[in-house]
Design a protein around this motif. Structure first.
Motif, PDB file in Angstrom:
ATOM      1  N   ASN A   1      16.903   4.105  37.987  1.00  9.68           N
ATOM      2  CA  ASN A   1      17.566   5.250  37.337  1.00  9.68           C
ATOM      3  C   ASN A   1      18.988   5.462  37.864  1.00  9.68           C
ATOM      4  OD1 ASN A   1      16.586   5.982  39.838  1.00  9.68           O
ATOM      5  ND2 ASN A   1      16.154   8.100  39.247  1.00  9.68           N
ATOM      6  N   CYS A   2      19.224   5.213  39.169  1.00  9.29           N
ATOM      7  CA  CYS A   2      20.562   5.443  39.738  1.00  9.29           C
ATOM      8  C   CYS A   2      21.219   4.167  40.251  1.00  9.29           C
ATOM      9  CB  CYS A   2      20.503   6.475  40.856  1.00  9.29           C
ATOM     10  SG  CYS A   2      19.505   5.944  42.286  1.00  9.29           S
ATOM     11  N   GLY A   3      20.433   3.094  40.465  1.00  6.67           N
ATOM     12  CA  GLY A   3      21.001   1.816  40.872  1.00  6.67           C
ATOM     13  C   GLY A   3      21.106   1.598  42.361  1.00  6.67           C
ATOM     14  N   HIS A   4      20.770   2.578  43.214  1.00  9.21           N
ATOM     15  CA  HIS A   4      20.856   2.391  44.660  1.00  9.21           C
ATOM     16  C   HIS A   4      19.667   1.569  45.169  1.00  9.21           C
ATOM     17  CE1 HIS A   4      23.396   6.228  44.458  1.00  9.21           C
ATOM     18  NE2 HIS A   4      24.202   5.252  44.823  1.00  9.21           N
ATOM     19  N   PHE A   5      19.908   0.825  46.268  1.00 11.26           N
ATOM     20  CA  PHE A   5      18.814   0.016  46.819  1.00 11.26           C
ATOM     21  C   PHE A   5      18.666   0.290  48.306  1.00 11.26           C
ATOM     22  CE2 PHE A   5      22.450  -2.693  47.746  1.00 11.26           C
ATOM     23  CZ  PHE A   5      22.147  -3.233  48.979  1.00 11.26           C
ATOM     24  N   PHE A   6      17.451   0.053  48.825  1.00 16.28           N
ATOM     25  CA  PHE A   6      17.127   0.318  50.222  1.00 16.28           C
ATOM     26  C   PHE A   6      16.062  -0.676  50.683  1.00 16.28           C
ATOM     27  CE2 PHE A   6      17.842   4.209  47.828  1.00 16.28           C
ATOM     28  CZ  PHE A   6      18.874   4.825  48.521  1.00 16.28           C
ATOM     29  N   CYS A   7      15.835  -0.700  52.007  1.00 21.15           N
ATOM     30  CA  CYS A   7      14.662  -1.399  52.524  1.00 21.15           C
ATOM     31  C   CYS A   7      13.424  -0.646  52.028  1.00 21.15           C
ATOM     32  CB  CYS A   7      14.647  -1.398  54.048  1.00 21.15           C
ATOM     33  SG  CYS A   7      16.000  -2.289  54.820  1.00 21.15           S
TER      34      CYS A   7
ATOM     35  N   SER B   1      10.445  10.716  46.912  1.00 20.01           N
ATOM     36  CA  SER B   1      10.550  11.076  45.494  1.00 20.01           C
ATOM     37  C   SER B   1      11.978  11.382  45.077  1.00 20.01           C
ATOM     38  CB  SER B   1       9.663  12.278  45.182  1.00 20.01           C
ATOM     39  OG  SER B   1      10.040  13.381  45.989  1.00 20.01           O
ATOM     40  N   LEU B   2      12.918  11.352  46.036  1.00 19.46           N
ATOM     41  CA  LEU B   2      14.341  11.564  45.758  1.00 19.46           C
ATOM     42  C   LEU B   2      15.146  10.411  46.330  1.00 19.46           C
ATOM     43  CD1 LEU B   2      14.894  15.347  46.636  1.00 19.46           C
ATOM     44  CD2 LEU B   2      14.734  14.349  44.364  1.00 19.46           C
ATOM     45  N   CYS B   3      16.208  10.023  45.615  1.00 16.26           N
ATOM     46  CA  CYS B   3      17.134   9.023  46.161  1.00 16.26           C
ATOM     47  C   CYS B   3      17.910   9.688  47.289  1.00 16.26           C
ATOM     48  CB  CYS B   3      18.100   8.523  45.079  1.00 16.26           C
ATOM     49  SG  CYS B   3      19.388   7.429  45.732  1.00 16.26           S
ATOM     50  N   ILE B   4      17.930   9.083  48.464  1.00 14.33           N
ATOM     51  CA  ILE B   4      18.572   9.685  49.627  1.00 14.33           C
ATOM     52  C   ILE B   4      20.086   9.742  49.483  1.00 14.33           C
ATOM     53  CG2 ILE B   4      18.868   7.547  50.952  1.00 14.33           C
ATOM     54  CD1 ILE B   4      17.983   9.159  53.427  1.00 14.33           C
ATOM     55  N   ILE B   5      20.645   8.965  48.546  1.00 20.02           N
ATOM     56  CA  ILE B   5      22.091   8.945  48.362  1.00 20.02           C
ATOM     57  C   ILE B   5      22.544   9.997  47.357  1.00 20.02           C
ATOM     58  CG2 ILE B   5      24.074   7.530  47.688  1.00 20.02           C
ATOM     59  CD1 ILE B   5      22.720   6.668  50.289  1.00 20.02           C
TER      60      ILE B   5
ATOM     61  N   CYS C   1      11.615  -0.771  41.724  1.00 19.49           N
ATOM     62  CA  CYS C   1      11.295  -2.194  41.529  1.00 19.49           C
ATOM     63  C   CYS C   1      11.919  -3.023  42.650  1.00 19.49           C
ATOM     64  CB  CYS C   1      11.806  -2.691  40.168  1.00 19.49           C
ATOM     65  SG  CYS C   1      13.597  -2.711  40.024  1.00 19.49           S
ATOM     66  N   SER C   2      11.342  -4.191  42.881  1.00 19.44           N
ATOM     67  CA  SER C   2      11.907  -5.125  43.861  1.00 19.44           C
ATOM     68  C   SER C   2      13.200  -5.705  43.315  1.00 19.44           C
ATOM     69  CB  SER C   2      10.910  -6.249  44.154  1.00 19.44           C
ATOM     70  OG  SER C   2       9.733  -5.730  44.740  1.00 19.44           O
ATOM     71  N   ASP C   3      14.206  -5.836  44.187  1.00 18.66           N
ATOM     72  CA  ASP C   3      15.507  -6.352  43.765  1.00 18.66           C
ATOM     73  C   ASP C   3      15.673  -7.785  44.259  1.00 18.66           C
ATOM     74  OD1 ASP C   3      18.238  -6.923  43.352  1.00 18.66           O
ATOM     75  OD2 ASP C   3      18.672  -4.788  43.278  1.00 18.66           O
TER      76      ASP C   3
ATOM     77  N   MET D   1      23.430  -0.271  49.724  1.00 10.78           N
ATOM     78  CA  MET D   1      23.428   0.884  50.619  1.00 10.78           C
ATOM     79  C   MET D   1      22.114   0.880  51.387  1.00 10.78           C
ATOM     80  SD  MET D   1      25.166   3.506  51.641  1.00 10.78           S
ATOM     81  CE  MET D   1      26.358   3.748  50.310  1.00 10.78           C
ATOM     82  N   GLN D   2      22.198   1.029  52.727  1.00 11.22           N
ATOM     83  CA  GLN D   2      20.989   0.981  53.545  1.00 11.22           C
ATOM     84  C   GLN D   2      20.862   2.259  54.364  1.00 11.22           C
ATOM     85  OE1 GLN D   2      20.516  -2.770  55.714  1.00 11.22           O
ATOM     86  NE2 GLN D   2      22.282  -3.497  54.599  1.00 11.22           N
ATOM     87  N   ILE D   3      19.683   2.492  54.942  1.00 13.06           N
ATOM     88  CA  ILE D   3      19.434   3.634  55.800  1.00 13.06           C
ATOM     89  C   ILE D   3      19.412   3.203  57.257  1.00 13.06           C
ATOM     90  CG2 ILE D   3      17.793   5.471  56.363  1.00 13.06           C
ATOM     91  CD1 ILE D   3      16.847   5.320  53.444  1.00 13.06           C
TER      92      ILE D   3
END
Length: 488
Positions: free
Chosen positions: A16-22, A30-34, A45-47, A1-3
């Motif tokens: 904690n939630c598994g979502h990734f972004f640039c 401080s919050l996951c946007i998804i 962490c880097s994926d 998932m990207q922005i």
């Protein structure tokens, strides 16, 4: 998932939630946007997996000429429509195989072999096979790769495509002839130029001691091309070369990982078993042909002393790794996708030999003792060489692993002298080597059961066991003259 909708740069995952972004898209949020779950710095962490997927997607897009893969508008539209790459695949009416893409038929041919044999009409199919992970370097049961097939038939466009996608130009086939040998024999000028532009070796020798140029008519166009690289006219379009990237991924990818451990400390054995369980890696207790990695205890200089296990690993071309790899593997799940060379044993004990042996196997070159015959001229069960105790059975296994044959009866020089010329692959470019035309070896243990007659003919030599062991340790056929074992 990207922005941003663009290519993921420095992909970052929230554990904690598994979502990734640039990384630059989320900054210090401080919050996951998804999912709006709070994110602590320790949970970012880097994926590396996503990074690897992005790299592979770029390679596939380049192959099928998809130039807008990461276009923001294209990406946003893809929510309502199929993925651009999948759409292109469907339009060209080919389904990418989901598994067994490199499965071989009764002739040893893969789907890529059979598609290449059909030439231009299968070019789109070939592109998708390569994009789906088809190995361009698989040999059929006659030793031919897809590249050698298309060169022989003169399919220059497909030849270029295979080379661009990681086909190795110097892989030897039947008779240890490379694709450049085949181009020279069939007078395929365009293919020869392509091969040379992708670093094909002009000076490699086949089983008959011939280079590609030796198959040409003197002073012909092909002869001039192979004689002088300056004769290559600049007729090929300069494009981005993907071979480096794809070759690296091919050399690092394993369909099945099989690890053999050699005299490890109990602590390292325990760690390795944990890694194997976590990553579904197979560990075997005996060396076998399926072994891909051998783990050993190296000293502070990253060197190991020769042993039966080490020599088997060299002859087989397995990765020979030190135990630092185990320590890293305890923390990193993608342990087989990293740069394994930093954990490769440097010497056995000669520096550079493990890498030399491994690369020989990766290039699908013949084994060290390819088409060589050995007779062990002693009766005792155990012998010592370079401080290593070996049985006849162990020595037989070593010779066979190197592609050689062990004879049960002592060869008669008169019966084998007319068997035909054969030049050992690993010294084929050394015509002054005393073993240049030698195919048969009688091996003895000095001062024990020494043969009454010792041969020093071009096709048969009588040599001590220490010579055989040193050949393995140095991964070359050592010239006995350099060891003072033969007289001119």
């Amino acid at each position: 998932m990207q922005i941003c909708g663009n290519e993921p740069i420095n992909a970052t995952r929230y554990t904690n939630c598994g979502h990734f972004f640039c990384k630059q898209c989320v900054g210090n949020d401080s919050l996951c946007i998804i999912c709006k779950v709070p994110v602590q710095p320790i949970e970012i962490c880097s994926d590396h997996v996503i990074g690897s997927l992005v790299s592979h997607c770029n390679n596939i897009a380049e192959i099928i000429q998809e130039r807008d893969l990461w276009n923001a508008a294209t990406t946003s539209n893809s929510i309502q429509s199929p993925n651009r790459i999948n759409s292109t695949v469907c339009n060209l009416k080919y389904r990418i195989p989901k598994k067994n893409i490199n499965k071989q038929n009764s002739k040893g041919e893969t789907q890529l072999h059979t598609a290449c044999l059909k030439g231009k009409i299968q070019e789109d199919h070939i592109k998708f096979l390569l994009a789906a992970g088809a190995n361009p370097n698989t040999k059929d049961y006659n030793g031919w790769t897809p590249l050698q097939e298309v060169v022989s038939y003169g399919y220059s466009d497909i030849c270029y495509l295979l080379l661009k996608c990681g086909a190795l130009p110097n892989t030897p086939g039947e008779g240890n002839r490379t694709a450049l040998h085949e181009a020279a024999k069939a007078n395929r000028l365009s293919e020869a130029k392509l091969l040379l532009k992708y670093s094909a070796n002009k000076n490699v020798y086949d089983d008959y001691g011939k280079r590609p140029i030796d198959y040409c008519e003197p002073h012909s166009r092909m002869w001039n091309i192979l004689k002088d690289e300056n004769e290559l006219d600049n007729v090929l379009e300069t494009t981005k070369d993907l071979s480096h990237t794809l070759n690296k991924s091919l050399s690092m990818a394993f369909d099945t990982v099989v690890i053999y451990i050699s005299d490890l400390q109990e602590k390292n054995k325990r760690y390795l078993n944990e890694i194997a369980s976590k990553n579904k890696i197979k560990i075997v207790s005996r060396f076998q042909s399926s072994v891909t990695h051998v783990i050993v205890e190296a000293n502070s200089e990253n060197v190991v002393q020769p042993s039966y296990d080490v020599m088997m690993a060299l002859l087989h071309g397995s990765w020979l790794l030190n135990t630092e790899w185990i320590q890293l593997g305890m923390d990193i799940s993608e342990i087989l996708k990293g740069d394994l060379e930093i954990f490769e044993v440097s010497g056995t004990p000669i520096k550079g030999i493990p890498k030399k042996a491994r690369e020989n196997a990766q290039k699908q070159n013949p084994g060290l003792f390819n088409r060589c015959y050995f007779y062990f001229a002693w009766q005792s069960k155990n012998v010592y060489a370079n401080g290593i105790q070996l049985t006849k059975e162990a020595l037989t296994a070593l010779v066979q692993e190197g592609g050689g044959t062990v004879l049960k009866r002592e060869p008669n020089p008169e019966n084998i002298k007319d068997q035909g010329l054969f030049i050992p692959f690993h010294i084929a470019n050394e015509p002054t080597h005393s073993l240049y035309k030698c195919t048969h070896y009688i091996i003895y243990v000095p001062e024990r059961d020494e043969p009454r007659i010792k041969y020093n003919m071009p096709h048969i030599k009588t040599l001590p066991l220490i010579w055989l062991i040193e050949c393995i340790e140095k991964f070359t056929l050592i010239d006995p003259l350099h060891l003072g074992l033969l007289k001119l």
